[in-house]
Design a protein around this motif. Structure first.
Motif, PDB file in Angstrom:
ATOM      1  N   SER A  59      -7.841   1.999   2.633  1.00  0.00           N
ATOM      2  CA  SER A  59      -9.163   1.573   2.162  1.00  0.00           C
ATOM      3  C   SER A  59      -9.158   1.178   0.689  1.00  0.00           C
ATOM      4  CB  SER A  59     -10.191   2.684   2.387  1.00  0.00           C
ATOM      5  OG  SER A  59      -9.831   3.855   1.656  1.00  0.00           O
ATOM      6  N   PRO A  92      -4.611   5.387   0.241  1.00  0.00           N
ATOM      7  CA  PRO A  92      -5.298   5.035   1.486  1.00  0.00           C
ATOM      8  C   PRO A  92      -5.416   3.523   1.667  1.00  0.00           C
ATOM      9  CG  PRO A  92      -6.540   6.657   0.224  1.00  0.00           C
ATOM     10  CD  PRO A  92      -5.478   6.142  -0.679  1.00  0.00           C
ATOM     11  N   THR A 143       1.382   2.726   1.271  1.00  0.00           N
ATOM     12  CA  THR A 143       0.866   3.754   2.180  1.00  0.00           C
ATOM     13  C   THR A 143       1.895   4.849   2.418  1.00  0.00           C
ATOM     14  OG1 THR A 143       1.541   2.422   4.101  1.00  0.00           O
ATOM     15  CG2 THR A 143      -0.742   2.237   3.369  1.00  0.00           C
ATOM     16  N   ARG A 168       0.248   9.594   3.479  1.00  0.00           N
ATOM     17  CA  ARG A 168      -0.255   8.247   3.212  1.00  0.00           C
ATOM     18  C   ARG A 168      -1.249   8.370   2.069  1.00  0.00           C
ATOM     19  NH1 ARG A 168       0.673   4.662   7.311  1.00  0.00           N
ATOM     20  NH2 ARG A 168      -1.217   3.481   6.884  1.00  0.00           N
ATOM     21  N   SER A 169      -0.707   8.659   0.888  1.00  0.00           N
ATOM     22  CA  SER A 169      -1.564   9.090  -0.200  1.00  0.00           C
ATOM     23  C   SER A 169      -2.242   7.952  -0.959  1.00  0.00           C
ATOM     24  CB  SER A 169      -0.778   9.971  -1.162  1.00  0.00           C
ATOM     25  OG  SER A 169       0.363   9.278  -1.617  1.00  0.00           O
TER      26      SER A 169
END
Length: 316
Positions: A60, A58, A312, A55-56
């Motif tokens: 966020s 993020p 994601t 899931r590089s």
């Protein structure tokens, strides 16, 4: 003004997906069903479920421009849409002037908090005479950047105007930094690249976007690159990011089918003509927020969910 766009409806999307399906997708179908969040959209430019090992991008760092869901918001209200976005996994949204339904800054901040959402960016006003009010609102809802869906006055219609706009941005950006709401950003459409002017002294022809980059202070001004608009203007997006990556802190992750001189046909991220792998590779390490957008998105959560899952799932 947003119109009801039938492209992207469930039957149309299904046709696109079937046409793009490959043997690799079929082999990965079981894994995809077992883990919905790992399922990549079916497109020649996207990844198969077997590629979703990490899931590089993020959560966020992923946001969504609320203008995408203007139609849905008018049907069910801002709160209902925010609830859906939070349920999908979004942690950030990018509001615009029409998504508050008359709420004060504190009321809107409370609403975001209710669904564990933040608004690090927003498309607001760049009216210099009223910018103090814009900054007060931005500070109240916790923005880290200020900006609009375009640039600032007097615009980019001439070389002289573009230079004057760069100075406006420098002033507004300095005000924003001092207010604690970060740099101001420039969001492009096609015109920032198709409007090209010769330098009166050297004769060198540059796009309005390049002129803004060269004449704004990186301490105060950054850029929110709309990938689809840039690609539609004929820009090599990867080369642009590689050359100016230190000035592009925000990416509008917008996909669609390029349509010649006509308006691009919008799609969910990963389902259009944009080859995202090199774009996202180039953006790694410099882009702070990836803001998904689809003009006139259908009034369901599918666009938001498909686009979130695509980002994601992406692995470098």
């Amino acid at each position: 003004m947003i119109t009801d766009i039938n492209f992207g409806g469930p039957h149309w999307r299904l046709g696109v997906r079937r046409a793009a399906a490959t043997a690799a997708l079929a082999m990965a179908a079981t894994a995809a069903l077992a883990s919905p969040t790992a399922a990549a959209p079916d497109s020649p430019n996207s990844y198969t479920a077997a590629d979703c090992a990490g899931r590089s991008v993020p959560a966020s760092k992923i946001s969504i421009q609320m203008f995408s869901y203007w139609g849905w918001t008018r049907e069910v209200g801002t709160e209902a849409v925010l609830a859906e976005l939070s349920d999908i996994g979004y942690q950030n949204v990018e509001p615009f002037g029409g998504t508050y339904e008359g709420r004060t800054s504190s009321e809107f901040a409370d609403l975001l908090g209710r669904y564990s959402l933040k608004a690090p960016t927003s498309h607001g006003s760049t009216n210099e005479a009223q910018f103090d009010g814009t900054l007060a609102y931005a500070k109240a809802i916790g923005q880290k950047y200020t900006g609009s869906g375009g640039s600032a006055s007097p615009g980019i219609s001439t070389y002289e105007n573009t230079l004057a706009t760069a100075q406006t941005l420098n002033r507004l950006g300095e005000m924003s930094k001092k207010a604690g709401t970060g740099k101001i950003f420039v969001h492009n459409h096609q015109g920032e690249f198709t409007n090209q002017f010769a330098d009166p002294e050297t004769g060198e022809v540059k796009s309005a976007w390049e002129i803004l980059v060269e004449n704004t202070d990186p301490r105060y001004v950054t850029f929110q690159l709309d990938v689809l608009s840039a690609a539609h203007a004929g820009v090599d997006v990867v080369s642009l990011i590689e050359e100016h990556g230190d000035r592009i802190e925000l990416l509008h992750v917008k996909d669609g089918f390029l349509n010649g001189d006509a308006r691009a046909i919008p799609t969910d991220v990963g389902e259009g003509d944009i080859d995202w792998a090199p774009v996202l590779d180039a953006a790694q390490g410099t882009v702070k927020y990836y803001v998904v957008e689809r003009d006139g998105a259908p009034v369901t959560r599918e666009f938001a969910e498909d686009s979130f899952n695509f980002l994601t799932c992406y692995s470098y």
